[in-house]
Design an enzyme around this catalytic site. Sequence first.
Site, mmCIF file in Angstrom:
data_model
loop_
_atom_site.group_PDB
_atom_site.id
_atom_site.type_symbol
_atom_site.label_atom_id
_atom_site.label_comp_id
_atom_site.label_asym_id
_atom_site.label_seq_id
_atom_site.Cartn_x
_atom_site.Cartn_y
_atom_site.Cartn_z
ATOM 1 N N CYS A 226 0.859 -1.195 0.000
ATOM 2 C CA CYS A 226 0.000 0.000 0.000
ATOM 3 C C CYS A 226 0.888 1.236 0.000
ATOM 4 O O CYS A 226 2.017 1.198 0.473
ATOM 5 C CB CYS A 226 -0.883 -0.028 1.241
ATOM 6 S SG CYS A 226 -1.844 1.468 1.529
ATOM 7 N N CYS B 106 -6.461 -3.585 4.215
ATOM 8 C CA CYS B 106 -6.335 -2.111 4.101
ATOM 9 C C CYS B 106 -7.037 -1.575 2.863
ATOM 10 O O CYS B 106 -8.141 -1.079 2.953
ATOM 11 C CB CYS B 106 -4.895 -1.612 4.131
ATOM 12 S SG CYS B 106 -4.892 0.197 3.963
ATOM 13 N N HIS C 277 1.032 -3.714 6.156
ATOM 14 C CA HIS C 277 -0.180 -3.584 6.990
ATOM 15 C C HIS C 277 -1.426 -4.050 6.257
ATOM 16 O O HIS C 277 -2.531 -3.667 6.618
ATOM 17 C CB HIS C 277 -0.336 -2.126 7.462
ATOM 18 C CG HIS C 277 -0.654 -1.172 6.343
ATOM 19 N ND1 HIS C 277 0.306 -0.731 5.466
ATOM 20 C CD2 HIS C 277 -1.812 -0.602 5.953
ATOM 21 C CE1 HIS C 277 -0.259 0.076 4.587
ATOM 22 N NE2 HIS C 277 -1.546 0.164 4.853
ATOM 23 N N SER D 213 0.821 3.698 1.865
ATOM 24 C CA SER D 213 1.214 4.110 3.220
ATOM 25 C C SER D 213 2.535 3.450 3.629
ATOM 26 O O SER D 213 3.322 4.048 4.363
ATOM 27 C CB SER D 213 0.130 3.762 4.240
ATOM 28 O OG SER D 213 -1.062 4.429 3.923
ATOM 29 N N HIS E 284 5.001 5.648 2.144
ATOM 30 C CA HIS E 284 5.121 6.905 2.907
ATOM 31 C C HIS E 284 6.098 6.711 4.076
ATOM 32 O O HIS E 284 6.806 7.641 4.455
ATOM 33 C CB HIS E 284 3.769 7.337 3.478
ATOM 34 C CG HIS E 284 2.792 7.859 2.452
ATOM 35 N ND1 HIS E 284 3.179 8.478 1.297
ATOM 36 C CD2 HIS E 284 1.433 7.873 2.435
ATOM 37 C CE1 HIS E 284 2.096 8.845 0.609
ATOM 38 N NE2 HIS E 284 1.030 8.474 1.275
HETATM 39 P P1 CND Z 1 -1.337 4.884 -5.147
HETATM 40 O O1 CND Z 1 -0.016 5.541 -5.150
HETATM 41 O O2 CND Z 1 -1.490 3.521 -5.717
HETATM 42 O O3 CND Z 1 -2.415 5.830 -5.876
HETATM 43 C C1 CND Z 1 -2.331 7.235 -5.878
HETATM 44 C C2 CND Z 1 -2.740 7.737 -7.274
HETATM 45 O O4 CND Z 1 -2.702 9.171 -7.243
HETATM 46 C C3 CND Z 1 -1.802 7.288 -8.401
HETATM 47 O O5 CND Z 1 -2.555 6.660 -9.409
HETATM 48 C C4 CND Z 1 -1.157 8.580 -8.873
HETATM 49 O O6 CND Z 1 -0.915 8.602 -10.275
HETATM 50 C C5 CND Z 1 -2.189 9.619 -8.487
HETATM 51 N N1 CND Z 1 -1.660 10.972 -8.317
HETATM 52 C C6 CND Z 1 -0.455 11.343 -7.791
HETATM 53 N N2 CND Z 1 -0.339 12.684 -7.800
HETATM 54 C C7 CND Z 1 -1.476 13.169 -8.341
HETATM 55 C C8 CND Z 1 -1.947 14.487 -8.620
HETATM 56 N N3 CND Z 1 -1.216 15.572 -8.323
HETATM 57 N N4 CND Z 1 -3.171 14.623 -9.186
HETATM 58 C C9 CND Z 1 -3.918 13.534 -9.500
HETATM 59 N N5 CND Z 1 -3.530 12.260 -9.255
HETATM 60 C C10 CND Z 1 -2.326 12.090 -8.690
HETATM 61 O O7 CND Z 1 -1.798 4.898 -3.615
HETATM 62 P P2 CND Z 1 -2.898 4.027 -2.813
HETATM 63 O O8 CND Z 1 -4.129 3.907 -3.627
HETATM 64 O O9 CND Z 1 -2.245 2.815 -2.249
HETATM 65 O O10 CND Z 1 -3.143 5.015 -1.576
HETATM 66 C C11 CND Z 1 -3.726 6.290 -1.779
HETATM 67 C C12 CND Z 1 -3.587 7.140 -0.525
HETATM 68 O O11 CND Z 1 -4.366 6.551 0.512
HETATM 69 C C13 CND Z 1 -2.156 7.221 0.006
HETATM 70 O O12 CND Z 1 -1.895 8.533 0.499
HETATM 71 C C14 CND Z 1 -2.162 6.229 1.141
HETATM 72 O O13 CND Z 1 -1.165 6.525 2.093
HETATM 73 C C15 CND Z 1 -3.551 6.468 1.666
HETATM 74 C C16 CND Z 1 -4.063 5.406 2.609
HETATM 75 C C17 CND Z 1 -4.977 5.815 3.578
HETATM 76 C C18 CND Z 1 -5.458 4.877 4.468
HETATM 77 C C19 CND Z 1 -6.482 5.299 5.468
HETATM 78 O O14 CND Z 1 -6.803 4.498 6.349
HETATM 79 N N6 CND Z 1 -7.042 6.515 5.374
HETATM 80 C C20 CND Z 1 -5.040 3.555 4.402
HETATM 81 N N7 CND Z 1 -4.131 3.195 3.454
HETATM 82 C C21 CND Z 1 -3.670 4.076 2.549
HETATM 83 ZN ZN ZN Z 2 -2.883 1.140 3.555
#
Ligand code: CND
Ligand code: ZN
Length: 375
Positions: free
Chosen positions: A47, A175, A68, A49, A52
């Site tokens: 993921c 997740c 996770h 995260s 990150h």
């Molecule tokens: P992933 O990196 O796969 O997806 C992010 C997408 O955003 C990609 O397709 C990118 O091309 C796109 N992107 C990047 N920059 C831009 C921009 N400026 N404009 C438009 N699109 C853009 O990530 P993921 O799907 O695994 O995770 C997404 C987020 O969710 C990430 O920040 C992660 O840390 C978070 C997350 C949150 C939680 C929670 O519990 N809230 C749990 N896990 C992950």
């Molecule tokens: Zn996650």
Amino acid sequence: MSTTGKVIKCKAAVLWELKKPFTIEEVEVAPPKAHEVRIKVVASGICRSDDHAVSGSLAVPLPVVLGHEAAGIVESVGEGVTTVKPGDKVIPLFVPQCEKCTVCKHPEGNLCLKNDLLKCQGTMQDGSCRLTYKGKTVYSFLGISTFSQYTVVDENAVAKIDAAAPLEKVCLIGCGFSTGYGSAVKTAKVKPGSTCAVFGLGGVGLSVIMGCKVAGAARIIGIDINKDKFAKAKEAGATECISPQDFQKPIEEVLKEMSGGGVDFSFEVIGRLDTMMAALMCCQESFGVSVIVGVPPGSETLPVSPILLLTGRTWKGAVFGGFKSKDSVPKLVTDFMAKKFSLDPLITHILPFEKINEGFELLRSGKSIRTILTF
Ligand code: CND
Ligand code: ZN
Ligand code: ZN
């Protein structure tokens, strides 16, 4: 020969330094203490995260074993454990559910006070660690550290699931899927006939789209700078996809025009401050709801005009889709087994655990949605 009560030596992917590759090391995994569970990890997704934490935008103590989003089988349990037993198929929970704290007792709350997300201390709930390398402490990630062949978790951070569930798929319920899906159906409570905008079409964003679709949204607009993500987003249920780079004007203006004044629901699923603002501003000023799902860099803040909220918008966020973890995960697995949703659109790559660095490169280069590591 039974391993119960003994230290297990196994392979784990250790992160020694920020922004460096993982190295596969032989670590020692201590037996579970009272109210803890030792799990043989079978599959773990990668993921953003986790990345990150590698980049330092989510601060964790080092060395650490990340991961996770996993599924596995209980190897042994500590004293007093009643909800799982050796041999059970389980999903570790990065947000625990202790049932006793004020959040667990609240009908809507899900960020149990036993979580390690806010402090990121890198320990079990008793403040100590179960993983070591040559006797030295290796920190835990969110209390579950799943990039390891074996891991130890607190009993309130593991859920028993259907014995027939395919672990290499349902690990995503740990997740990405639940976080996205719950953000739509539980946190935003998307309404039938509504228009939704989803910023970021990774594994979590696609799961938001699936949730919007199940909730009956009429239009689901996917937004991403990587157009290679559009096909999968449409497969998941997006009705149209746009790239901010194709427009001269700000994307929130484009979305307001497309939706006749503002979308009903917007979701930021990237983890950037500028897109969090765009998502807030593109939702209808009187009744729009905007949900923060992406994890922003811990040290950054946003200047926000309160007028944006004064007019009636709602701005919210949720961890793990707002789901109470131990209650919801088994039910989500049951729904998956009943074919109420598919996890296939999310899985683009399956790699042996040892190729974890390749899996992270696929994520960083935008080539994968989810890579599943198999152990
Ligand atoms: P992933 O990196 O796969 O997806 C992010 C997408 O955003 C990609 O397709 C990118 O091309 C796109 N992107 C990047 N920059 C831009 C921009 N400026 N404009 C438009 N699109 C853009 O990530 P993921 O799907 O695994 O995770 C997404 C987020 O969710 C990430 O920040 C992660 O840390 C978070 C997350 C949150 C939680 C929670 O519990 N809230 C749990 N896990 C992950
Ligand atoms: Zn996650
Ligand atoms: Zn609790």
